[in-house]
Design an enzyme around this catalytic site. Structure first.
Site, PDB file in Angstrom:
ATOM      1  N   GLU A  11     -23.168 -30.911  -7.169  1.00  0.00           N
ATOM      2  CA  GLU A  11     -23.427 -32.144  -6.431  1.00  0.00           C
ATOM      3  C   GLU A  11     -24.780 -32.768  -6.764  1.00  0.00           C
ATOM      4  O   GLU A  11     -25.044 -33.908  -6.361  1.00  0.00           O
ATOM      5  CB  GLU A  11     -23.350 -31.864  -4.928  1.00  0.00           C
ATOM      6  CG  GLU A  11     -21.967 -31.447  -4.467  1.00  0.00           C
ATOM      7  CD  GLU A  11     -21.960 -30.928  -3.043  1.00  0.00           C
ATOM      8  OE1 GLU A  11     -21.201 -31.468  -2.224  1.00  0.00           O
ATOM      9  OE2 GLU A  11     -22.724 -29.981  -2.755  1.00  0.00           O
ATOM     10  N   ASP A 183     -11.743 -35.333  -0.007  1.00  0.00           N
ATOM     11  CA  ASP A 183     -10.511 -34.902   0.653  1.00  0.00           C
ATOM     12  C   ASP A 183     -10.266 -35.769   1.878  1.00  0.00           C
ATOM     13  O   ASP A 183     -11.154 -36.493   2.328  1.00  0.00           O
ATOM     14  CB  ASP A 183     -10.558 -33.420   1.025  1.00  0.00           C
ATOM     15  CG  ASP A 183     -11.634 -33.105   2.043  1.00  0.00           C
ATOM     16  OD1 ASP A 183     -11.456 -33.498   3.206  1.00  0.00           O
ATOM     17  OD2 ASP A 183     -12.647 -32.476   1.690  1.00  0.00           O
TER      18      ASP A 183
END
Length: 217
Positions: A11, A183
């Site tokens: 990330e 998600d």
């Protein structure tokens, strides 16, 4: 001094790629950090935390050691707003802990840095500005998602941003989180996370790196 953090190395890799020169490598409470330059800004990159306790612990240790003016947290999140879709990027302007009730007189909603938000929008005008909710739970059901959204009206949910925002608020440090949706926070969440995380997770930190190349903070 600007701090950029993430949960996992994937990330924050978008910023690592632009870090030149590297001035120092070290450890802070057993997490690796790298200090260097992006554009004309001195920056410290740190990753390695799960949940609100570790997020708060690491944020305070970083502030104590580096005394930053700005603190930016990047990474992945799950959708809460039904309009949010995978790949959307959200910049938090308000941070809420969805799984606790604040004690009387305590501040339970923390506002994000207007300065950092404006600079991010300047380099990525498709960013969505809104609330980020955090809690120590992996949201993976339609009912749970709906309940959290009803209370918070947050765009996305994670396990860390609001805790870091609170620590930064208490220390007088400007804070901003930039999160990408990987998600839907529903029954296929774990499958969606596995499919989308590696390809999408670096984008927020790459946007921050571009912002740091363009702006002196």
């Amino acid at each position: 001094m600007i701090v950029l953090t993430s949960v996992l190395k994937e990330e924050i890799i978008g910023a690592f790629r632009e870090l030149l020169p590297v001035l120092e490598n070290g450890e802070i409470i057993k997490r690796p950090y790298t200090r260097g330059i992006i554009g004309s800004n001195e920056i410290v990159l740190v990753y390695g935390l799960i949940g609100k306790v570790e997020a708060a612990m690491l944020a305070q240790a970083i502030i104590d050691k580096f005394n930053p003016r700005y603190f930016i947290h990047c990474g992945a999140a799950g959708a809460l707003n039904p309009e949010r879709k995978i790949g959307d990027i959200v910049c938090g302007n308000l941070y809420i802990e969805h799984d606790v009730y604040a004690r009387q007189g305590a501040k339970c909603e923390i506002y994000g840095s207007q300065i950092l938000t404006e600079k991010i929008v300047d380099v990525y005008d498709k960013v969505i500005i809104g609330t980020i909710a955090s809690g120590d739970v992996f949201v993976e059901s339609e009912d749970e998602k709906a309940k959290i959204y009803e209370v918070t009206k947050a765009e996305v949910v994670d396990m860390d941003s609001s805790a870091m925002a609170k620590v930064c608020y208490e220390n007088g440090v400007d804070f901003c989180a930039l999160k990408i949706v990987v998600d839907t926070s529903e029954k296929e969440t774990r499958k969606e996370y596995r499919l989308n995380f590696k390809k999408l997770a670096p984008f927020p930190s790459a946007i921050v790196a571009e912002m740091l190349e363009k702006h002196l903070l």
